[in-house]
Design an enzyme around this catalytic site. Structure first.
Site, short mmCIF file in Angstrom:
data_model
loop_
_atom_site.label_atom_id
_atom_site.label_comp_id
_atom_site.label_asym_id
_atom_site.label_seq_id
_atom_site.Cartn_x
_atom_site.Cartn_y
_atom_site.Cartn_z
N ASP A 163 -39.08 -39.16 -11.45
CA ASP A 163 -37.95 -38.31 -11.09
C ASP A 163 -38.03 -38.04 -9.59
O ASP A 163 -39.05 -38.34 -8.96
CB ASP A 163 -38.05 -37.00 -11.89
N ASP B 194 -35.94 -34.99 -7.49
CA ASP B 194 -35.92 -33.57 -7.13
C ASP B 194 -36.93 -32.79 -7.96
O ASP B 194 -36.89 -32.80 -9.19
CB ASP B 194 -34.53 -32.99 -7.36
N ASP C 120 -40.70 -33.38 -13.50
CA ASP C 120 -41.01 -31.95 -13.46
C ASP C 120 -40.20 -31.12 -14.44
O ASP C 120 -40.38 -29.90 -14.49
CB ASP C 120 -40.76 -31.41 -12.04
#
Length: 228
Positions: free
Chosen positions: A10, A12, A173
């Site tokens: 991922d 961001d 995250d």
């Protein structure tokens, strides 16, 4: 011959810390509609979803036309931020991110990819600003696929690289990253420095949760060894 391993990241909250940009753009989009913005925690809680899904999650009571204007307001705020000062160019990589990517990229048995809720334009800006483009052999974005946690991004990454899901890991995250990885048959690593807390990652079924990039290599080795 060792089978190719695929590690998909991922962006961001995992590779770059762009939270202030995301929060500011979403706040601007809501205020443009005369609406009180959601809290910072609420905004960060939907990072990873595609933009239409994100605004709907933040304001499910609003009519579709208003949600569309909110999404467009967010886009415009981000574009204006890029024009003013680079936006993601000023969102720092998390400590150790570049070194970890370089280590993995140097391994001929490892391929790297990206699966992000960002649009292609936004991802291109990140990769160019941080000189990351040459590290990734497959990049999947929200404007080309259903929103996370749908596994389409990861399924396409497997097709593009020729890797098998049994030899692939998703690193992210948010619970959406973990759910997407599990749906695609990937092993999953949650990162505790991003926008969803450890408990949320664990509840989503993360195979491992790491505290910093220094722990990534060992987590990958352990997971891929278990799945050999």
């Amino acid at each position: 011959m060792t089978e190719t391993q695929l590690v998909v990241f991922d962006v961001d909250g995992t590779l770059i810390d762009s939270q202030h940009l995301i929060v500011a753009a979403m706040e601007e989009g809501f205020r443009a509609e005369g609406l009180a913005p959601p809290s910072r925690a609420e905004i960060l809680g939907i990072v990873g979803l595609s933009l239409p899904r994100a605004v709907e999650a933040l304001a499910p009571e609003l009519p579709e036309a208003t949600l569309e204007r909110l999404a467009e307001g967010y886009r415009q705020a981000f574009v204006a931020a890029r024009e003013r000062g680079g936006a993601e160019a000023h969102a720092p990589l998390y400590p150790g991110a570049r070194e970890a990517l370089d280590r993995l990229r140097a391994d001929p048995g490892v391929l790297l990819g990206v699966a992000t809720g960002k649009a292609r334009r936004g991802l291109d800006h990140v990769l160019e600003s941080h000189d990351l483009r040459d590290l990734f052999v497959t990049t999947q974005t929200a404007d080309e696929h259903p929103s996370k946690p749908h596994p389409s991004m990861l399924e396409t990454a497997l097709v593009e690289t020729g890797a098998r899901a049994e030899r692939a890991v998703m690193v992210g995250d948010t619970e959406f990253d973990i759910a997407m990885g599990r749906a695609a048959g990937f092993a999953t690593i949650g990162v505790a420095w991003g926008y969803h807390p450890r408990a949320r990652l664990e509840a989503a079924g993360a195979d491992r949760v790491i505290e910093d990039f220094a722990a990534l290599d060992a987590a990958l080795a352990a997971l891929l060894g278990e799945r050999a």
